[in-house]
Structures are given as structure tokens and as C-alpha cells.
Scaffold this motif. Structure first.
Motif, short mmCIF file in Angstrom:
data_model
loop_
_atom_site.label_atom_id
_atom_site.label_comp_id
_atom_site.label_asym_id
_atom_site.label_seq_id
_atom_site.Cartn_x
_atom_site.Cartn_y
_atom_site.Cartn_z
N ALA B 68 0.83 -1.20 0.00
CA ALA B 68 0.00 0.00 0.00
C ALA B 68 0.87 1.25 0.00
CB ALA B 68 -0.93 -0.02 1.20
N ALA B 69 1.96 1.21 0.76
CA ALA B 69 2.86 2.37 0.83
C ALA B 69 3.58 2.59 -0.51
CB ALA B 69 3.88 2.17 1.94
N ILE B 70 3.86 1.52 -1.21
CA ILE B 70 4.52 1.65 -2.52
C ILE B 70 3.57 2.37 -3.50
CG2 ILE B 70 5.38 0.36 -4.54
CD1 ILE B 70 6.31 -1.80 -2.42
N GLY B 71 2.30 2.05 -3.39
CA GLY B 71 1.31 2.75 -4.20
C GLY B 71 1.22 2.24 -5.63
N ASP B 72 0.78 3.10 -6.50
CA ASP B 72 0.53 2.71 -7.88
C ASP B 72 1.84 2.39 -8.60
OD1 ASP B 72 -0.28 2.37 -10.44
OD2 ASP B 72 -1.31 4.30 -10.63
N LEU B 73 1.97 1.13 -9.03
CA LEU B 73 3.22 0.69 -9.64
C LEU B 73 3.51 1.42 -10.96
CD1 LEU B 73 3.00 -3.16 -8.98
CD2 LEU B 73 4.45 -1.51 -7.82
N ASP B 74 2.47 1.84 -11.63
CA ASP B 74 2.68 2.50 -12.92
C ASP B 74 3.23 3.91 -12.78
OD1 ASP B 74 1.86 0.32 -14.37
OD2 ASP B 74 -0.25 0.89 -14.21
N ASN B 75 3.17 4.45 -11.55
CA ASN B 75 3.63 5.83 -11.37
C ASN B 75 5.03 5.93 -10.76
OD1 ASN B 75 1.37 6.97 -12.44
ND2 ASN B 75 0.29 7.07 -10.48
N ILE B 76 5.69 4.79 -10.57
CA ILE B 76 6.99 4.83 -9.88
C ILE B 76 8.08 5.42 -10.78
CG2 ILE B 76 8.84 3.40 -8.92
CD1 ILE B 76 6.58 1.59 -7.82
N VAL B 77 8.15 4.91 -11.99
CA VAL B 77 9.21 5.38 -12.89
C VAL B 77 8.72 6.59 -13.67
CG1 VAL B 77 10.65 4.79 -14.86
CG2 VAL B 77 10.32 3.15 -13.03
N GLY B 78 9.39 7.70 -13.47
CA GLY B 78 9.02 8.92 -14.18
C GLY B 78 10.24 9.49 -14.85
N SER B 79 10.38 10.78 -14.79
CA SER B 79 11.50 11.42 -15.48
C SER B 79 12.57 11.87 -14.49
CB SER B 79 10.97 12.59 -16.29
OG SER B 79 10.26 13.45 -15.42
N GLN B 80 12.63 11.19 -13.33
CA GLN B 80 13.60 11.59 -12.31
C GLN B 80 15.03 11.55 -12.87
OE1 GLN B 80 11.10 9.42 -11.76
NE2 GLN B 80 10.44 9.43 -9.65
N GLN B 81 15.83 12.49 -12.37
CA GLN B 81 17.25 12.49 -12.73
C GLN B 81 18.02 11.92 -11.55
OE1 GLN B 81 18.65 13.55 -15.74
NE2 GLN B 81 16.50 13.42 -16.29
N CYS B 82 19.13 11.24 -11.85
CA CYS B 82 19.93 10.68 -10.77
C CYS B 82 20.51 11.81 -9.92
CB CYS B 82 21.04 9.81 -11.33
SG CYS B 82 20.76 8.09 -10.94
N ALA B 83 20.25 11.74 -8.63
CA ALA B 83 20.71 12.79 -7.74
C ALA B 83 21.92 12.34 -6.93
CB ALA B 83 19.58 13.21 -6.80
N GLY B 84 22.58 11.28 -7.42
CA GLY B 84 23.74 10.76 -6.70
C GLY B 84 24.92 11.72 -6.76
N ARG B 85 25.94 11.42 -5.99
CA ARG B 85 27.14 12.25 -5.98
C ARG B 85 27.94 12.05 -7.26
NH1 ARG B 85 30.06 9.31 -1.49
NH2 ARG B 85 29.23 7.68 -2.84
N ALA B 86 28.77 13.04 -7.59
CA ALA B 86 29.71 12.86 -8.69
C ALA B 86 31.00 12.32 -8.08
CB ALA B 86 29.96 14.19 -9.38
N VAL B 87 31.46 11.19 -8.58
CA VAL B 87 32.68 10.58 -8.06
C VAL B 87 33.68 10.45 -9.21
CG1 VAL B 87 33.66 8.53 -6.94
CG2 VAL B 87 31.33 9.24 -6.38
N GLU B 88 34.88 11.00 -9.02
CA GLU B 88 35.91 10.86 -10.06
C GLU B 88 36.98 9.89 -9.59
OE1 GLU B 88 37.75 14.13 -12.90
OE2 GLU B 88 38.93 13.94 -11.05
N LEU B 89 37.22 8.86 -10.37
CA LEU B 89 38.21 7.86 -10.00
C LEU B 89 39.44 7.99 -10.90
CD1 LEU B 89 35.92 4.71 -9.58
CD2 LEU B 89 36.72 6.26 -7.79
N PRO B 90 40.62 8.17 -10.31
CA PRO B 90 41.85 8.20 -11.11
C PRO B 90 42.17 6.78 -11.61
CG PRO B 90 42.36 8.39 -8.76
CD PRO B 90 40.87 8.31 -8.87
N VAL B 91 42.57 6.69 -12.88
CA VAL B 91 42.90 5.38 -13.44
C VAL B 91 44.21 5.46 -14.21
CG1 VAL B 91 42.17 3.49 -14.96
CG2 VAL B 91 40.45 4.81 -13.71
#
Lengths: 326, 224
Positions: B68-91
Motif C-alpha cells: 500500500a505504501a509503494i502505491g501505484d506501480l505505474d507511477n513509480i518510474v518517471g522522469s527523475q534524474q539521478c541525484a547521486g554524488r559525482a565521483v571521479e576515480l583516477p585510473v
């Protein structure tokens, strides 16, 4: 430092508790006792809390020397237990003097047994647990299985010599759990994950054929061998694995995932075996015939509720005994 | 999106389309909302490429309440942008540190330098973490670098190895068996139990690779 000195680790012995919980999302597996109920029984007999660490012994061969007076108990597979060459009962709290030798001998049935110590094994906790995951190299003593010469620290607690005796009902319990499965072991599972994506004939092979436990079983997985299962699924996107998942790699031989499984997998998973049947499977040995049976979540809930109730009742009886041992 | 059982104490949500940064962002949003709502009831949440598997403690939270808390499954995936951190790895990309550079170059019809530029010239989404602690599946790499896994996996890939397979790339946090093609080595520890969280990269992070020299690799703590 006092504790248990390892003379011979036998086939494989590791420090385990109830596992490292809450880190699957970080890629860190739970580990923990394959037969958690037997570890809990061993702890309760000594008045320990359930979360204390003990030693998980695979099959047999572990020999330890005590460097201080201890109270110990052994539960799980019906192994033989000797303290200084004198056979002692399992499923009982036992007082052991310093400089005694504890030897775990062989058994005809079962795989995992648990040696608990009053106050618990006190190797350092890693992310809230002392469970050893050898593959990742952490938990236990230096992330490894017990080695000859290791000294396992134990809690520094007063250990009275008088220990109450448990009536032999405990033996009856463990015979029920690990009795010789001359018949087929039934593994009930809740269908899920990729189950809806496979063909009817794939489901039939899964549930109508008999499989046997192959010799390569370990704490990561129990491989089953039999008629290959063709899931028809290739190139899946990696996703979470579950404790007790039935995973089918391309060779069609299913694997039942256990405590040390990798947290992500790229093979189809067709369902999850209910916990009591998973533990029976874990305790079974190579060659054991098994049959998988899909059950509804409602039926599974009823079976698991009854089983949990039975375990709690048994543990309560052990607790009252264990507490008088304080 | 649909859901299925993952045992008695698990629910698996699965997106039916292809994985993407916005699918991952949507699943992360949902995970964060649910863990805030049920800090005790949810015991583990694991993101896959296009799945979110939720494990719960049935004495704290029922399956029905969670659904019930998850709600309508069809509305979960939208146009969200990834809000994760930017991580730079030296190689450190080199034959010495990435023994498959030449093979990849040959397979893609590019020069070794072009392979390095292609791999380091993109930002990747961390889609999932698993396989081993600290191992993150990053994607998608350029189609030109799409290569099948090794026929026979190597028994021991050095810690820090930067590798590719299919449209994915990753850094091996510790010595482990591996069937991916090796392009170079990262000197930073990807997994450290002393840190919280112990993994350097988390799902949703935007990861990029910066070419460094052998000397820089060594001065950043890399070992040969």
C-alpha cells in the motif's frame, strides 16, 4: 587472554552468530549460522542471549583445548562430543575445566553443529556481527576459518561448576531435525522473481522431477543435480538474491542459495524455499534426494508460523534451564 | 512495473523496460521514501539494474502495508534524474596495469589511446552494487567498447582493476576471480570497513574516470 585454543580445525570450523544484517544494499552478504536454531539452542542452554557467537562445525574433526574454566554446549547435527576422552552428551550445558581437550567426532547424519561458550566467543565484531565470511575475508578471527594454533577469546565471566541437567527431550528434537533422510526431502518454496517468465514445461521439470544434492555444497549454495531445467532466459540484468532462492544457471542444474551467497546474481531465480525446509536442506548431505514443491504464500505463512511457534516454545524451555545455570 | 514475492519476507519490484539512469533514480527515490517511512520494518533494500528488492521484518511491517505504501506501480518510474554524488576515480591506463587494452583496441578497431579516451570521456551511472563488497556495476559504456566476457575467467584479478564487459564497466575492489576485460588500475580503496558507508561508490552515483600516470598511481597509494 583466555579462551579456546585450536588444536585441529577439522574439515571446516568458523565463528558464526546470527549474521550481518542490513548491509545487503552495500553488497555485503549476511553470513551467519546455516542452522540458526541450533546455535540459538546452544546459546540458551548457557543462559546466553541469541546474538552471541559460537563455533560452527562442518561434519567433524574439531579439537580444542580450553585455557580457562568454561561452560559449553553443543547442538545441531548429532555428532559425538568428548571432553578429555570421556564422551559427553550434546544438547546439555557442560562445565569444562581449564586445560581440557574438547573433541567433536563424526556423525552419520547432519552437517552443521554449534559449540557455544558461556558469554560467547568474543572475536571483534565487524559491521555488527562476528560471523566469518571467508570469501570476503572478514568476521571471525582475521576473516578466516579456524586454523591450528588460533586462540579464540571468550567472555571473561564467572563459570559455576554446577550446571543443571536437561532432560533428554533435546536429543529427541535434534533427531527429528537431522534424521537420516532415506526418503525424499521435500523442499517447499514460494514461487516468485522470474517464475512468471518461464515456460510451463520448465516449471514441471522443477517440481515433478527428483534432484539430489551434489557434492559441491557449501555455505554459499547447495547445488542440486538432476534433469536440466531450461528456463529459456538469457542475459538477465543483475538483481538481488534471496536466502533460500532457487537459482538456475545456464547448465540447468539449480542452486539453492545459502547464508554466504553473493548479494547480486544474474541468473534466473524461480522462488524462495521456506526457512525450515532450507535449514533441513542445509543439514542434509550429498546424495540426499530432494523434491521441490511450489506452495502458496498463505500456506507458507501457516507452515512457518507453526514452525516458529514450535521453535520459540523449545527455546523458552532451554532459557529457563540456561538461566538456572547462572 | 510489476511486483512478485521474494520469499515470505521480501517483495521484488521490477521495471519491464530497459535500465536507465532515470529508472535507477526513480527506484532510489522510492527506496529513500520507504526507508524513511519504515526505519525498523524494512531490513534491507537492494537495487538491481531495474529491480528494487525490499526485505522486511514481518513483526514490524506487513506485506500488505508495504504494498500500500509503494502505491501505484505505474507511477513509480518517471522522469527523475539521478541525484547521486559525482565521483571521479583516477585510473592508470597502460598495458602494465590493463592487460586487455590491446585486445579491446583490436576488437573495436580503435587505437589504444582512443579506447582510453572513449572509456574516460563518459560519465556513468552506478546501477547496482554487489558481486563482492564495494563492487559497483557502472553503465553504459560506448557501444564501440561492447565486448563479451572472457571465455575463461581469470582466477585472480588484481585489486583496483578497471574492467569492461558488455555495456558495463567496474572496478574490482579486491583480488577476485573475474571474466571482464582489464583496461587499467585505480589506486583508491573502493571498500574500507573503517568508513561509513564502507563502499566508495553508492547506487545512483555518477562516476567518471580520469587518466593518470604510473607515478601518480603510485603516489596515490597504488601498488604494483
Amino acid at each position: 587472554m583466555n579462551g579456546l585454543s585450536v588444536i585441529n580445525p577439522g574439515l571446516l570450523a568458523t565463528v558464526q552468530d546470527l549474521g550481518r544484517l542490513g548491509y545487503l544494499g552495500h553488497g555485503i552478504t549476511t553470513g551467519g549460522a546455516v542452522d540458526a536454531f541450533s546455535l540459538r539452542c546452544a546459546n540458551r542452554l548457557l543462559g546466553n542471549t541469541d546474538d552471541l557467537a559460537g563455533i560452527e562445525i562442518v561434519l567433524a574433526g574439531l579439537t580444542l583445548k580450553t585455557t580457562c574454566d568454561l561452560q559449553v554446549s553443543l547442538c545441531g547435527a548429532p555428532v559425538t562430543l568428548h571432553i578429555n576422552d570421556e564422551q559427553q552428551p550434546i544438547d546439555q550445558p557442560l562445565y569444562v575445566e581449564a586445560n581440557s581437550t574438547i573433541t567433536i567426532g563424526r556423525t552419520l547424519t547432519g552437517t552443521y553443529s554449534y559449540l557455544a561458550v558461556k558469554g560467547g566467543i568474543t572475536t571483534p565484531a565487524v559491521l555488527g556481527s562476528r560471523s566469518t565470511v571467508i570469501r570476503e575475508g572478514f568476521g571471525g578471527l582475521n576473516g578466516q576459518a579456524l586454523q591450528p594454533g588460533d586462540l579464540l577469546p571468550v567472555a571473561d565471566l564467572p563459570v559455576p561448576q554446577d550446571v543443571p541437567k536437561m532432560r533428554p527431550r533435546g536429543e529427541r528434537r535434534q533427531r527429528d531435525e537431522t534424521q537420516l533422510h532415506t526418503d525424499i526431502l521435500h523442499l517447499r518454496f514460494i514461487p516468485g522473481m522470474h517464475y512468471d517468465e518461464v515456460t510451463e514445461s520448465c516449471r514441471e521439470t522443477l517440481c515433478e522431477k527428483t534432484f539430489s544434492i551434489s557434492g559441491a555444497a557449501n555455505r554459499m549454495a547447495i547445488p542440486l543435480s538432476g534433469n536440466p531445467i531450461d528456463t529459456g532466459l538469457t542475459k538477465l540484468w543483475s538483481e538481488a538474491t534471496c536466502l533460500g532462492s532457487i537459482q538456475v544457471p545456464p547448465d540447468g542444474q539449480p542452486l539453492v542459495l545459502l547464508n554466504d551467497r553473493q548479494t547480486m546474481g544474474g541468473y534466473p531465480q524461480l522462488g524462495v524455499i521456506i526457512p525450515p525446509d532450507r535449514v533441513r536442506l542445509g543439514q542434509a548431505r550429498a546424495g540426499q534426494m530432494v523434491k521441490l514443491e511450489a506452495i502458496s504464500p498463505t500456506t507458507a505463512e501457516q507452515i512457518v508460523w507453526l514452525h516458529d511457534h514450535y521453535e520459540e516454545t523449545h527455546l523458552k524451555a532451554l532459557t529457563s534451564l540456561g538461566n538456572t545455570a547462572l | 512495473m510489476h511486483w512478485s514475492y521474494a520469499g515470505l519476507t521480501g517483495i521484488r519490484l521490477s521495471y519491464d523496460g530497459a535500465p536507465s539512469a532515470s529508472v535507477t533514480a526513480s527506484l532510489l527515490d522510492l527506496r529513500d521514501r520507504l526507508t524513511k517511512q519504515y526505519p525498523k520494518g524494512l531490513t534491507d533494500c537492494v537495487l538491481g539494474y531495474r529491480t528494487l528488492t525490499l526485505f522486511f521484518n514481518p513483526t514490524e511491517l506487513s506485506r500488505e502495508a508495504l504494498l500500500a505504501a509503494i502505491g501505484d506501480l505505474d507511477n513509480i518510474v518517471g522522469s527523475q534524474q539521478c541525484a547521486g554524488r559525482a565521483v571521479e576515480l583516477p585510473v592508470w591506463y597502460a598495458e602494465e596495469s590493463g592487460q586487455d587494452l590491446a585486445v579491446v583496441a583490436e576488437h573495436s578497431g580503435l587505437s589504444v589511446q582512443a579506447v582510453i579516451e572513449l572509456h574516460s570521456g563518459n560519465q556513468y551511472t552506478a546501477f547496482a552494487t554487489g558481486f563482492s563488497p564495494g563492487f559497483c556495476y557502472l553503465g553504459n559504456i560506448s557501444e564501440q567498447l561492447d565486448m563479451p566476457r572472457l571465455q575463461t575467467p581469470r582466477r585472480a584479478v588484481p585489486a583496483g582493476s578497471v574492467a569492461i564487459a558488455d555495456r558495463q564497466t567496474a572496478v574490482y575492489p579486491a583480488v577476485s576471480p573475474g571474466g571482464w576485460h582489464l583496461l587499467g588500475r585505480c589506486p583508491l580503496p573502493l571498500f574500507d570497513l573503517e568508513q561509513s558507508p564502507p563502499g566508495l561508490i553508492a547506487v545512483g552515483d555518477q562516476v567518471s574516470f580520469k587518466p593518470i600516470t604510473r607515478d601518480e598511481f603510485l603516489s596515490l597509494g597504488g601498488t604494483l
